[in-house]
Design a protein around this motif. Structure first.
Motif, PDB file in Angstrom:
ATOM      1  N   GLY A  23      32.364  -9.365  43.356  1.00 19.07           N
ATOM      2  CA  GLY A  23      30.845  -9.971  43.623  1.00 19.07           C
ATOM      3  C   GLY A  23      30.887 -11.213  44.363  1.00 19.07           C
TER       4      GLY A  23
ATOM      5  N   ALA B 259      30.260 -10.973  48.024  1.00 16.21           N
ATOM      6  CA  ALA B 259      28.946 -10.559  48.226  1.00 16.21           C
ATOM      7  C   ALA B 259      28.094 -11.714  48.175  1.00 16.21           C
TER       8      ALA B 259
ATOM      9  N   ILE C 167      28.426 -13.917  51.137  1.00 15.59           N
ATOM     10  CA  ILE C 167      27.905 -13.647  52.345  1.00 15.59           C
ATOM     11  C   ILE C 167      26.296 -13.814  52.232  1.00 15.59           C
ATOM     12  N   MET C 168      25.780 -13.291  50.952  1.00 15.80           N
ATOM     13  CA  MET C 168      24.349 -13.469  50.903  1.00 15.80           C
ATOM     14  C   MET C 168      23.867 -15.066  51.120  1.00 15.80           C
TER      15      MET C 168
ATOM     16  N   SER D 171      13.546 -14.685  48.181  1.00 17.68           N
ATOM     17  CA  SER D 171      12.959 -13.441  47.842  1.00 17.68           C
ATOM     18  C   SER D 171      13.098 -12.128  48.839  1.00 17.68           C
TER      19      SER D 171
ATOM     20  N   THR E 207      17.391  -8.108  50.460  1.00 18.06           N
ATOM     21  CA  THR E 207      18.841  -7.851  50.006  1.00 18.06           C
ATOM     22  C   THR E 207      19.034  -8.490  48.624  1.00 18.06           C
TER      23      THR E 207
ATOM     24  N   MET F 100      16.817  -9.372  46.459  1.00 20.16           N
ATOM     25  CA  MET F 100      16.145  -8.723  45.294  1.00 20.16           C
ATOM     26  C   MET F 100      16.916  -7.296  44.869  1.00 20.16           C
ATOM     27  N   LEU F 101      17.379  -6.861  45.834  1.00 15.48           N
ATOM     28  CA  LEU F 101      18.249  -5.417  45.508  1.00 15.48           C
ATOM     29  C   LEU F 101      19.356  -5.531  44.693  1.00 15.48           C
ATOM     30  N   PHE F 102      20.074  -6.891  44.920  1.00 17.31           N
ATOM     31  CA  PHE F 102      21.253  -6.957  44.091  1.00 17.31           C
ATOM     32  C   PHE F 102      20.812  -7.537  42.723  1.00 17.31           C
TER      33      PHE F 102
ATOM     34  N   LEU G 107      17.608  -6.460  41.057  1.00 16.88           N
ATOM     35  CA  LEU G 107      17.175  -5.487  40.500  1.00 16.88           C
ATOM     36  C   LEU G 107      17.693  -4.754  39.266  1.00 16.88           C
ATOM     37  N   PRO G 108      18.962  -4.366  39.695  1.00 21.14           N
ATOM     38  CA  PRO G 108      19.500  -3.627  38.458  1.00 21.14           C
ATOM     39  C   PRO G 108      19.722  -4.452  37.010  1.00 21.14           C
TER      40      PRO G 108
ATOM     41  N   TRP H 154      17.447  -5.712  35.497  1.00 18.78           N
ATOM     42  CA  TRP H 154      16.185  -5.429  34.623  1.00 18.78           C
ATOM     43  C   TRP H 154      16.037  -3.876  34.116  1.00 18.78           C
ATOM     44  N   ILE H 155      16.987  -3.232  34.567  1.00 21.03           N
ATOM     45  CA  ILE H 155      16.940  -1.846  34.356  1.00 21.03           C
ATOM     46  C   ILE H 155      17.837  -1.586  32.961  1.00 21.03           C
TER      47      ILE H 155
ATOM     48  N   PRO I 291      25.852  -7.042  38.926  1.00 24.28           N
ATOM     49  CA  PRO I 291      24.833  -8.088  39.257  1.00 24.28           C
ATOM     50  C   PRO I 291      24.992  -9.069  38.278  1.00 24.28           C
TER      51      PRO I 291
ATOM     52  N   ILE J 256      27.190 -11.374  40.475  1.00 20.90           N
ATOM     53  CA  ILE J 256      26.832 -11.818  41.775  1.00 20.90           C
ATOM     54  C   ILE J 256      25.539 -12.973  41.763  1.00 20.90           C
TER      55      ILE J 256
END
Lengths: 265, 259
Positions: free
Chosen positions: B75, B78, B81-82, B90, B93, B95-97, B99-100, B102-103, B138, B141
């Motif tokens: 992590g 990552a 780099i971000m 927002s 990229t 968001m994609l990291f 998002l999980p 919230w699942i 996540p 990260i």
């Protein structure tokens, strides 16, 4: 330097592909009938049909209904309880404030399993039959602290004396709360509600311990019970795909809302 | 008569006493009582005399540590780099990291089980660790990315101006300044991994048991006193982790403020 940039980008994408491949596989194989995951027997919507009309659908819809109604009700009650409490806590000082803040932090720091077991033991000791109401109560108890936390910053930004001014002008405390304080803290109340709702529908552990044995299931305990019985049953694939899409949409909506709000300011 | 605003806190205070404090008192009560009702340490003695449970306990801590270290190793780069690539908060990229997170944990766990099914990988220790890392990455990260992207970039430029090479800049400036994020990431991964129960069951199809499952089984089978004692042991471990990270966090914050 160019090569470094390339590797950095590649690393991010590799990680994202790894992170999303499970859900992608599930989504792809939700469109075929094969019992064993990984066998492609041609495109079919059979699993989605089963989901909405098969033998599983009745108990599934009941579970979804419970999840949503518990989510809305616990979000409502914890928003009510938490917003009013936040006003009080904000005006408290010293020992009393410390004590209530300490208690308020406990549910946020406690692991789910401990929250669940502790409430379970309480309900058992008191002798209540566990079911819908105990789950609701448990959800309110772990959601309210988050509401308090999201309302608090709005109170700090508020003009301090407006409440007293309203009372001096003849408003009752209830009116002052509704007409003076509430409009100013509304954004915090709304995000508290959304947060409480998401926490409630996402919960698994606390629900499992407080749902009793009267057959009450929420979506997560339903999935758990199903997966425990037969591993990953085929019907879970379309179900998980749908849940994933709903969460994705909700998140985009919230993000869109908050970016619109920040633009306004 | 005027109702003081502080009175508004009273209903919630009573609620907290009844549904937060009292339940925890119940855990204590059950943990120190035997089935017959007398005060006793027997539940704790029993834990230390049951090799299976003791082993599960140590094994769970091991798994949690391994998961945390792997999440950190995967992590941190990552997040770094971000934070370095001028992505907005927002951006897709980022968001994609996130998002999980919230699942639902169960759904993500089952999704990884599906991946292992698809790859025909036998479920066991390797899939357990892989699945845990998948689930919790996540959470590592996000906090690290947060501190890194809020970090004042002029420290890095200053170090470069003073002749530090990129490696020195990274180890002497970036890493120390990101410590608060690392610590909260470690906490956000370690604490849930040590207390999960369903995740391990599903990832290994009940082949491997973690401590959370042991607690749940005891409670489910009506052994409330022993279960409560085990829950208390887990609570102590978590309390220790938090105390440790609290003082570290303060130090890290102070260090951050001093520079």
């Amino acid at each position: 330097m160019k090569a470094g940039k390339f590797f950095a980008k590649a690393y991010l994408w590799l990680l994202l592909i790894l992170m999303y491949s499970p859900i992608a596989i599930i989504a792809i194989f939700s469109f075929t009938e094969a019992k064993v995951l990984g066998n492609w027997t041609g495109f079919s919507l059979k699993l989605y049909e089963n989901l909405f009309s098969g033998s599983i659908s009745n108990s599934l819809f009941k579970a979804v209904e419970n999840t949503l109604s518990i989510g809305v009700l616990s979000a409502f009650f914890s928003t009510l309880l938490g917003s009013i409490a936040a006003v009080g806590i904000y005006n408290l000082k010293g020992r009393k404030k410390q004590a209530i803040t300490f208690l308020n932090n406990i549910p946020m720091l406690n692991p789910d399993i401990i929250t669940g077991i502790s409430l379970f033991l309480l309900f058992v000791a008191v002798g209540v039959t566990q079911g819908y109401l105990t789950v609701l109560l448990a959800h309110v108890s772990f959601c309210t602290p988050y509401v308090v936390l999201s309302v608090m910053p709005k109170l700090r930004q508020m003009e301090a004396n407006t409440y007293e001014a309203a009372l001096d002008l003849g408003a009752t405390p209830g009116q002052a709360l509704r007409k003076v304080i509430l409009p100013q803290i509304r954004p915090g109340v709304v995000s508290g509600f959304i947060l409480a709702f998401t926490l409630s529908i996402d919960d698994f552990a606390v629900t499992l311990f407080t749902k009793g044995n009267q057959g009450l299931e929420t979506l997560s305990t339903f999935i758990y019970a199903d997966a425990r019985k037969g591993g990953l049953t085929p019907e879970l694939r379309p179900l998980m795909t749908v849940v994933f899409l709903v969460v994705l949409l909700l998140l985009l909506l919230i993000n869109y809302r908050s970016s619109k709000n920040t633009n306004k300011k | 008569m005027r109702i003081k605003r502080t009175t508004w806190a009273l209903p919630y205070f009573i609620f907290l006493l009844l549904f937060v404090a009292l339940p925890l008192v119940m855990v204590l009560f059950y943990a120190f009582h035997g089935r017959d009702g007398g005060i006793t340490l027997a539940n704790f003695v029993r834990f230390f005399q049951t090799p299976e449970d003791l082993h599960t306990f140590v094994y769970s801590i091991e798994i949690a540590l391994i998961t945390t270290v792997l999440c950190l190793l995967l992590g941190y780069p990552a997040a770094w780099i971000m934070s370095n690539s001028n992505l907005s908060r927002s951006s897709i990229t980022v968001m994609l990291f996130i998002l999980p997170m919230w699942i639902n944990m169960l759904i993500r766990t089952l999704a990884t089980v599906a991946l292992f099914d698809f790859l025909r990988a036998p479920l066991g220790e390797a899939t357990l660790i892989f699945g845990m890392v998948y689930n919790f990455l996540p959470f590592m990260i996000y906090p690290i990315y947060n501190t890194l992207s809020k970090m004042n970039k002029s420290y890095i430029e200053a170090a470069q101006d003073l002749g530090a090479n990129p490696v020195t800049v990274f180890t002497k400036v970036t890493v120390p300044l990101s410590m608060p994020g690392v610590l909260s990431g470690v906490l956000m991964v370690f604490m849930p991994t040590i207390s999960t129960f369903a995740v391990a069951e599903l990832l290994t199809m009940n082949k491997i048991k973690l401590f959370g499952t042991t607690i749940q089984e005891n409670i489910n089978n009506g052994m409330w006193n022993y279960g409560a004692a085990l829950a208390l042991i887990m609570l102590v471990i978590i309390g220790i982790t938090m105390l440790f990270s609290d003082s570290e966090q303060e130090q890290a914050n102070e260090a951050g403020g001093l520079i």
